[in-house]
Each structure stands twice: as C-alpha cells, then as structure tokens.
Design a protein around this motif. Structure first.
Motif, PDB file in Angstrom:
ATOM      1  N   LEU A 152       0.841  -1.180   0.000  1.00  0.00           N
ATOM      2  CA  LEU A 152       0.000   0.000   0.000  1.00  0.00           C
ATOM      3  C   LEU A 152       0.880   1.236   0.000  1.00  0.00           C
ATOM      4  O   LEU A 152       1.931   1.260   0.627  1.00  0.00           O
ATOM      5  N   PRO A 153       0.446   2.294  -0.688  1.00  0.00           N
ATOM      6  CA  PRO A 153       1.229   3.521  -0.654  1.00  0.00           C
ATOM      7  C   PRO A 153       1.209   4.100   0.755  1.00  0.00           C
ATOM      8  O   PRO A 153       0.257   3.881   1.491  1.00  0.00           O
ATOM      9  N   PRO A 154       2.262   4.808   1.155  1.00  0.00           N
ATOM     10  CA  PRO A 154       2.279   5.355   2.506  1.00  0.00           C
ATOM     11  C   PRO A 154       1.150   6.356   2.684  1.00  0.00           C
ATOM     12  O   PRO A 154       0.804   7.085   1.775  1.00  0.00           O
ATOM     13  N   ARG A 155       0.570   6.348   3.866  1.00  0.00           N
ATOM     14  CA  ARG A 155      -0.552   7.235   4.107  1.00  0.00           C
ATOM     15  C   ARG A 155      -0.096   8.681   4.108  1.00  0.00           C
ATOM     16  O   ARG A 155       0.978   9.005   4.587  1.00  0.00           O
ATOM     17  N   LYS A 156      -0.978   9.557   3.607  1.00  0.00           N
ATOM     18  CA  LYS A 156      -0.612  10.964   3.625  1.00  0.00           C
ATOM     19  C   LYS A 156      -1.238  11.688   4.785  1.00  0.00           C
ATOM     20  O   LYS A 156      -1.020  12.872   4.976  1.00  0.00           O
TER      21      LYS A 156
END
Lengths: 218, 138
Positions: free
Chosen positions: A192-196
């Motif tokens: 998963l892409p890192p949370r912003k």
C-alpha cells in the motif's frame, strides 16, 4: 471429561491460525467494517448523519471494552483523574484493540478542555478511499465512538470527533521507517502507498469534568 | 495509468476495449477443443485467452476464480508480467473490495488503488521493461 466441541458460534474468534487468543485477521475486520459503512450509508441523507451513526456503533463497543479491560487489569480503583483516564484510553484500550498504543496524546493549546489522540494508521481507514464528493467524511468516526464510550462509561462526558490531518514532512519520513521494518503480527501490507494523513481524535470534555478535576487537584 | 510512454486513453475507450476482450475471452473458452475439468488452478480459472502476442505488444490476461479479469499490455520482452498481474489482484482485493465506497462492476475510482498500482509499476519498472496499461473488468 471434556465436552464435545462447542457450536461454532460459541467458540472464540481467531481459530487455528491465531497467534494469540483474540486476534482476528485485518482483512476480516476490513470487510466487515466496509459492510457496516455501506449499510449506514444507504440509510442516511448526509455526511454528518453517517458519522453520527458510525459513532453510535462504536459507543457500545467502548462501554464494553472499558468494563472488560478494567476487569482484566484487576484494578479495584476506578480512574477519577482526567490525565489518567486519557492515558488509559491511549495505551491500554488501544493496545487491546489494535495491538499497539496510540501514537500520541496531546493537549490543545487553544482550548483547555480539548485533547487529541493521534493514530498514524487507524485500522478502519486503512483500505478506504473517500470519494471527493463526500469531502470531509472520516470513517474513523467508529473509533471516536469507541473512545467516547470508554470515557462516558468512566464518568467523563466528552464529545469525540475524528479528523484526518495531513502529515507534516517530518512525520512522513518517521512513519515510513518503522513500516519498512515491521513484519508479521498485525502490520500493514507493504504494497500500500504510505498514508498521507493521520487520524486525530479530538476529545472535548464537558466543563463540569474540568471543574471536578481542578477541585481534585487541591 | 502507468508508464509515461504509455498512450493515455479515455474511460470510454477502456470500457469498450474491456467488453471486446471479455467477449473474445468467452469465445476462446468455448472454441477450445479441450474442455479442462475443474479448471480452477491455485490462482484463478484456466479457460479463455491468456496471452496475445503481436508485433509491438504483448497482452496478458489473468482470470480469477470469480470471473474478474485483469488485462495488461506491455512491450514484448517484458519480464514478470504474471507477477504484476497477481500483485494487482492482491491490490484489487485490498483497496477496492475493502473500500465501502466502491460499487462492484463500476469503474474503479479508489484513489488508494490507483496510487498502489502506480507504486507497483514503478517498483517493477526499476527492474526493466515498460508497461503500457492495465484494465480490469468482469
């Protein structure tokens, strides 16, 4: 003489693969929670109504979690001080529900009656992408309901709301490092892409609670 | 989405391509001289078109047990396309299916899914090759 295997509904969750008793796969929770959100969404007409329904779903959980943890900790005195109950929520409750303590507990500078509990990776919004036409909705309202339930059950009336706050630069890098090292129990899938953003739960106590806490100081 | 070298196509084009491929896939499954018994392998179903090789393009398709097909087009000679397809399937289950705002059968508009797929392609592209596009349909 042991009884025969109880009915599947009576057996504890987790089954054969559970590493510790009482743990459930994140995916199972994610699917169940997604259904919960969809169920409520089809019955409400506005975003705030949806958040309120999620909060009341979490409220019952909070009450029960408080009782359960207090019983298991075998503490015979209940918390009466504000800071102590907040510490209890951000460490004990978080640990038992999510396996780790909340990432931080802060006091608001502008308002003396507001506190913030921060979680960088709330389980409820791990896989959720809120469409742009729903703007400010935070599905973590369920978690703020849990917090409110624990606080109310302990005698501290409070209003808890969930907000998604964009991560500042230094927090982004700090969070990506631990995620790269974590593995195994309960951790994020590295694809998963890192949370912003992080989830901030704003806890606003009723004025009587603060007065009561102030008198106890004396 | 994906590689900068890939031509960008509008959503309607994707839908049209998708439905064409779906029909071809079904026809191929029917036209096959062998009917595979129990045609579900570890990852998905076995029938239908799996790969199309043409002059400047290779198109690979991956079908899941439930009939969802993932289609990817790439430069010929790209390695690991199957791996990418399987990873996209995992991302689909994680980001799209667990998202309460995603309706089944609709075009996937989950931001998390597009970001994750972009990341995946970047990660794989560092190992070489270029991917042109991926579409998903039932």
């Amino acid at each position: 003489m042991s009884r025969s295997t109880p009915n599947i509904l009576d057996r504890p969750l987790g089954g054969r693969g559970a590493r510790s008793e009482g743990s459930v796969s994140t995916s199972a929770f994610a699917y169940l929670y997604s259904e919960l959100v969809q169920y409520h969404q089809s019955r409400v007409a506005s975003i705030s109504e949806l958040e309120r329904r999620l909060e009341s779903s979490g409220y019952g959980v909070g009450l029960k979690v408080l009782e359960l943890l207090a019983y298991r900790a075998r503490e015979y005195k209940r918390e009466t001080r504000l800071m102590n109950i907040l510490q209890f929520v951000s460490s004990a409750v978080w640990k038992s529900l999510f396996g780790k303590a909340a990432d931080s507990l802060e006091r608001s500078i502008d308002h003396a009656d507001e506190f913030m509990i921060v979680d960088y990776e709330p389980i409820t919004s791990m896989y959720v992408s809120v469409p742009s036409d729903l703007g400010q909705l935070s599905v973590d309202a369920y978690l703020s309901g849990i917090i409110a339930g624990v606080l109310d059950g302990a005698g501290f009336t409070a209003r808890v709301t969930a907000h998604s706050v964009t991560l500042e630069e230094h927090e982004v890098s700090a969070n990506n490092a631990p995620n790269a090292n974590s593995s195994g129990s309960g951790s994020v899938n590295n694809n998963l892409p890192p949370r912003k953003d992080k989830a901030v739960f704003l806890v606003k106590f009723a004025p009587e609670i603060l007065e009561r806490d102030a008198t106890l100081d004396r | 989405p994906l590689s900068e070298r890939a031509p960008t196509i509008g959503t309607n084009e994707w839908l049209r391509i998708g439905s064409t491929f779906h029909s071809l896939h079904a026809i191929a499954a029917e036209a096959s001289p062998l009917r595979l018994l129990g045609n579900k392998n570890a990852y998905g179903a076995d029938d239908g078109i799996e790969e199309i090789n043409a002059g400047g393009i290779v198109l690979k398709s991956f079908q899941t047990r439930t009939g969802v097909k993932f289609v990817i087009t790439a430069d010929p000679g790209t390695a690991d396309i199957d791996y990418v397809l399987r990873e996209i399937y995992v991302l689909y289950t994680d980001c799209a299916l667990k998202d309460p705002f995603y309706e089944l059968e609709m075009p996937i508009r989950c931001e998390l899914f597009t970001q994750a797929v972009d990341l995946l392609i970047e990660r794989v592209e560092k190992g070489g090759g270029a991917y042109h596009g991926s579409s998903k349909q039932r």
